[in-house]
Motif scaffolding. Structure first.
Motif, PDB file in Angstrom:
ATOM      1  N   ILE A  66      40.619 -26.841  -3.661  1.00  0.00           N
ATOM      2  CA  ILE A  66      40.371 -27.886  -4.655  1.00  0.00           C
ATOM      3  C   ILE A  66      40.601 -27.344  -6.062  1.00  0.00           C
ATOM      4  O   ILE A  66      41.254 -27.985  -6.885  1.00  0.00           O
ATOM      5  CB  ILE A  66      38.928 -28.423  -4.516  1.00  0.00           C
ATOM      6  N   TYR A  67      40.055 -26.164  -6.342  1.00  0.00           N
ATOM      7  CA  TYR A  67      40.242 -25.557  -7.655  1.00  0.00           C
ATOM      8  C   TYR A  67      41.720 -25.366  -7.971  1.00  0.00           C
ATOM      9  O   TYR A  67      42.208 -25.718  -9.053  1.00  0.00           O
ATOM     10  CB  TYR A  67      39.552 -24.193  -7.720  1.00  0.00           C
ATOM     11  N   SER A  68      42.444 -24.780  -7.031  1.00  0.00           N
ATOM     12  CA  SER A  68      43.846 -24.450  -7.262  1.00  0.00           C
ATOM     13  C   SER A  68      44.695 -25.697  -7.447  1.00  0.00           C
ATOM     14  O   SER A  68      45.553 -25.746  -8.336  1.00  0.00           O
ATOM     15  CB  SER A  68      44.373 -23.619  -6.098  1.00  0.00           C
ATOM     16  N   VAL A  69      44.466 -26.710  -6.618  1.00  0.00           N
ATOM     17  CA  VAL A  69      45.251 -27.940  -6.728  1.00  0.00           C
ATOM     18  C   VAL A  69      45.022 -28.600  -8.076  1.00  0.00           C
ATOM     19  O   VAL A  69      45.978 -29.021  -8.752  1.00  0.00           O
ATOM     20  CB  VAL A  69      44.915 -28.911  -5.574  1.00  0.00           C
ATOM     21  N   HIS A  70      43.780 -28.714  -8.496  1.00  0.00           N
ATOM     22  CA  HIS A  70      43.486 -29.313  -9.803  1.00  0.00           C
ATOM     23  C   HIS A  70      44.121 -28.512 -10.930  1.00  0.00           C
ATOM     24  O   HIS A  70      44.720 -29.079 -11.849  1.00  0.00           O
ATOM     25  CB  HIS A  70      41.968 -29.387 -10.021  1.00  0.00           C
ATOM     26  N   PHE A  71      43.981 -27.202 -10.870  1.00  0.00           N
ATOM     27  CA  PHE A  71      44.469 -26.352 -11.957  1.00  0.00           C
ATOM     28  C   PHE A  71      45.990 -26.447 -12.085  1.00  0.00           C
ATOM     29  O   PHE A  71      46.523 -26.683 -13.177  1.00  0.00           O
ATOM     30  CB  PHE A  71      44.051 -24.909 -11.687  1.00  0.00           C
TER      31      PHE A  71
ATOM     32  N   PHE B 292      51.490 -29.538  -3.817  1.00  0.00           N
ATOM     33  CA  PHE B 292      51.737 -28.586  -2.743  1.00  0.00           C
ATOM     34  C   PHE B 292      51.644 -27.146  -3.246  1.00  0.00           C
ATOM     35  O   PHE B 292      51.094 -26.271  -2.563  1.00  0.00           O
ATOM     36  CB  PHE B 292      53.120 -28.818  -2.133  1.00  0.00           C
ATOM     37  N   THR B 293      52.163 -26.897  -4.453  1.00  0.00           N
ATOM     38  CA  THR B 293      52.095 -25.550  -5.024  1.00  0.00           C
ATOM     39  C   THR B 293      50.657 -25.108  -5.217  1.00  0.00           C
ATOM     40  O   THR B 293      50.290 -23.960  -4.944  1.00  0.00           O
ATOM     41  CB  THR B 293      52.850 -25.495  -6.362  1.00  0.00           C
ATOM     42  N   GLY B 294      49.821 -26.037  -5.691  1.00  0.00           N
ATOM     43  CA  GLY B 294      48.402 -25.719  -5.848  1.00  0.00           C
ATOM     44  C   GLY B 294      47.769 -25.346  -4.529  1.00  0.00           C
ATOM     45  O   GLY B 294      46.974 -24.400  -4.448  1.00  0.00           O
ATOM     46  N   TRP B 295      48.124 -26.077  -3.476  1.00  0.00           N
ATOM     47  CA  TRP B 295      47.616 -25.756  -2.131  1.00  0.00           C
ATOM     48  C   TRP B 295      48.092 -24.369  -1.696  1.00  0.00           C
ATOM     49  O   TRP B 295      47.326 -23.571  -1.167  1.00  0.00           O
ATOM     50  CB  TRP B 295      48.092 -26.823  -1.150  1.00  0.00           C
ATOM     51  N   ALA B 296      49.362 -24.072  -1.926  1.00  0.00           N
ATOM     52  CA  ALA B 296      49.933 -22.801  -1.486  1.00  0.00           C
ATOM     53  C   ALA B 296      49.332 -21.609  -2.226  1.00  0.00           C
ATOM     54  O   ALA B 296      49.224 -20.505  -1.678  1.00  0.00           O
ATOM     55  CB  ALA B 296      51.444 -22.822  -1.671  1.00  0.00           C
ATOM     56  N   LEU B 297      48.929 -21.832  -3.483  1.00  0.00           N
ATOM     57  CA  LEU B 297      48.387 -20.739  -4.300  1.00  0.00           C
ATOM     58  C   LEU B 297      46.875 -20.568  -4.133  1.00  0.00           C
ATOM     59  O   LEU B 297      46.289 -19.682  -4.755  1.00  0.00           O
ATOM     60  CB  LEU B 297      48.701 -20.978  -5.777  1.00  0.00           C
ATOM     61  N   ALA B 298      46.272 -21.390  -3.304  1.00  0.00           N
ATOM     62  CA  ALA B 298      44.818 -21.333  -3.151  1.00  0.00           C
ATOM     63  C   ALA B 298      44.291 -19.960  -2.751  1.00  0.00           C
ATOM     64  O   ALA B 298      43.259 -19.519  -3.278  1.00  0.00           O
ATOM     65  CB  ALA B 298      44.361 -22.394  -2.149  1.00  0.00           C
ATOM     66  N   PRO B 299      44.949 -19.219  -1.842  1.00  0.00           N
ATOM     67  CA  PRO B 299      44.409 -17.904  -1.467  1.00  0.00           C
ATOM     68  C   PRO B 299      44.362 -16.909  -2.612  1.00  0.00           C
ATOM     69  O   PRO B 299      43.586 -15.950  -2.563  1.00  0.00           O
ATOM     70  CB  PRO B 299      45.390 -17.430  -0.372  1.00  0.00           C
ATOM     71  N   SER B 300      45.177 -17.111  -3.633  1.00  0.00           N
ATOM     72  CA  SER B 300      45.156 -16.203  -4.785  1.00  0.00           C
ATOM     73  C   SER B 300      44.502 -16.860  -5.990  1.00  0.00           C
ATOM     74  O   SER B 300      43.421 -16.456  -6.439  1.00  0.00           O
ATOM     75  CB  SER B 300      46.579 -15.746  -5.134  1.00  0.00           C
ATOM     76  N   LEU B 301      45.130 -17.917  -6.514  1.00  0.00           N
ATOM     77  CA  LEU B 301      44.614 -18.591  -7.703  1.00  0.00           C
ATOM     78  C   LEU B 301      43.274 -19.253  -7.438  1.00  0.00           C
ATOM     79  O   LEU B 301      42.333 -19.134  -8.238  1.00  0.00           O
ATOM     80  CB  LEU B 301      45.631 -19.624  -8.182  1.00  0.00           C
ATOM     81  N   GLY B 302      43.181 -19.973  -6.321  1.00  0.00           N
ATOM     82  CA  GLY B 302      41.939 -20.677  -6.020  1.00  0.00           C
ATOM     83  C   GLY B 302      40.765 -19.747  -5.841  1.00  0.00           C
ATOM     84  O   GLY B 302      39.657 -20.007  -6.333  1.00  0.00           O
ATOM     85  N   VAL B 303      40.991 -18.630  -5.150  1.00  0.00           N
ATOM     86  CA  VAL B 303      39.918 -17.647  -4.956  1.00  0.00           C
ATOM     87  C   VAL B 303      39.528 -17.017  -6.287  1.00  0.00           C
ATOM     88  O   VAL B 303      38.343 -16.793  -6.564  1.00  0.00           O
ATOM     89  CB  VAL B 303      40.365 -16.569  -3.947  1.00  0.00           C
ATOM     90  N   ALA B 304      40.512 -16.741  -7.156  1.00  0.00           N
ATOM     91  CA  ALA B 304      40.215 -16.171  -8.471  1.00  0.00           C
ATOM     92  C   ALA B 304      39.370 -17.139  -9.304  1.00  0.00           C
ATOM     93  O   ALA B 304      38.410 -16.732  -9.976  1.00  0.00           O
ATOM     94  CB  ALA B 304      41.512 -15.840  -9.204  1.00  0.00           C
ATOM     95  N   LEU B 305      39.713 -18.421  -9.248  1.00  0.00           N
ATOM     96  CA  LEU B 305      38.928 -19.423  -9.978  1.00  0.00           C
ATOM     97  C   LEU B 305      37.521 -19.532  -9.408  1.00  0.00           C
ATOM     98  O   LEU B 305      36.549 -19.717 -10.155  1.00  0.00           O
ATOM     99  CB  LEU B 305      39.635 -20.780  -9.920  1.00  0.00           C
TER     100      LEU B 305
END
Length: 235
Positions: free
Chosen positions: A202-207, A160-173
């Motif tokens: 997907i990126y954020s959840v995996h990371f 869930f945290t990976g999903w929540a961070l997608a707009p920041s972490l996922g976009v950066a990845l």
């Protein structure tokens, strides 16, 4: 791995193993995101995580090779089962009308499920992995359903945290992938997830999940493994 009376170990040894596995989890996450996830290999990415974590446990003197191979196999199966559980939860939630239009549109996108479905998948996958870790580290006495379920909540929370961070972490990845010209290494799923598309999710959840779960595995192993089995980690 021999089992026996669980003996508490000092916190420095406990977190040393967790830190080592976090580094291994970071490597696994980067390999997953940047190089190895193709349409054909996507459902077997748990094997990459399992092999890298298992190798780290062997090199640290924590697991014997046979036990490490078992862990790697369980990790591969757990990833596949967690995906099926997440996809099944997504379908069930969709049929009940409990998903937004955007979330329902991700049903055909591997890994980009709704947060509720990710919680289910994370809990199921975590239960299998943590259960195996407890068996290897402390024996059947430690691998009770209640203890395993308790630690599995961490896996669900990480998803869930990976999903929540997608707009920041996922976009950066995603930007990093573009900078490294690695766009072709991952399918380019369509669908609007959180208004940013499916790939950053997907990126954020995996990371987040792989790095966080590596830490959890290290902590659980060192907490439930007898001191005599952690010679390589003692100060």
């Amino acid at each position: 791995m021999p089992t026996g009376t669980v003996t508490a170990i000092n916190s420095s040894s406990r977190f040393r193993l967790a830190a080592v596995l976090m580094a291994a989890g970071t490597l696994s996450a980067l390999l997953t995101i940047f190089f190895l996830n193709t349409t054909r290999l996507g459902l077997f990415m748990g094997a990459v995580f399992g092999v890298i974590i298992a190798a780290s446990l062997v090199l640290s003197g924590t697991l014997r090779i046979a036990a490490a191979l078992q862990f790697a196999a369980v990790a591969a199966v757990a990833y596949f089962v967690s995906f099926l559980a997440s996809f099944g939860a997504q379908l069930a939630l969709g049929s009940l009308g409990l998903l937004t239009e955007a979330e329902a549109g991700t049903m055909s996108t591997p890994g980009a499920a709704s947060p509720a479905a990710l919680l289910v998948g994370g809990l199921v996958g975590g239960f299998l992995i943590i259960g195996d870790v407890l068996l290897l580290a402390g024996g059947r006495k430690q691998a009770t359903s209640s203890v395993t379920l308790l630690w599995s909540v961490a896996s669900a929370a990480l998803a869930f945290t990976g999903w929540a961070l997608a707009p920041s972490l996922g976009v950066a990845l995603l930007h990093l992938v573009h900078r490294l010209h690695l766009e072709g290494t991952w399918p380019n799923p369509q669908g609007d997830v959180q208004g940013i598309g499916a790939a950053p999710v997907i990126y954020s959840v995996h990371f987040v999940w792989q790095i966080g779960m590596a830490f959890v595995i290290g902590f659980v192993v060192s907490r439930y493994t007898p001191v005599s089995e952690l010679k390589g980690l003692q100060p």
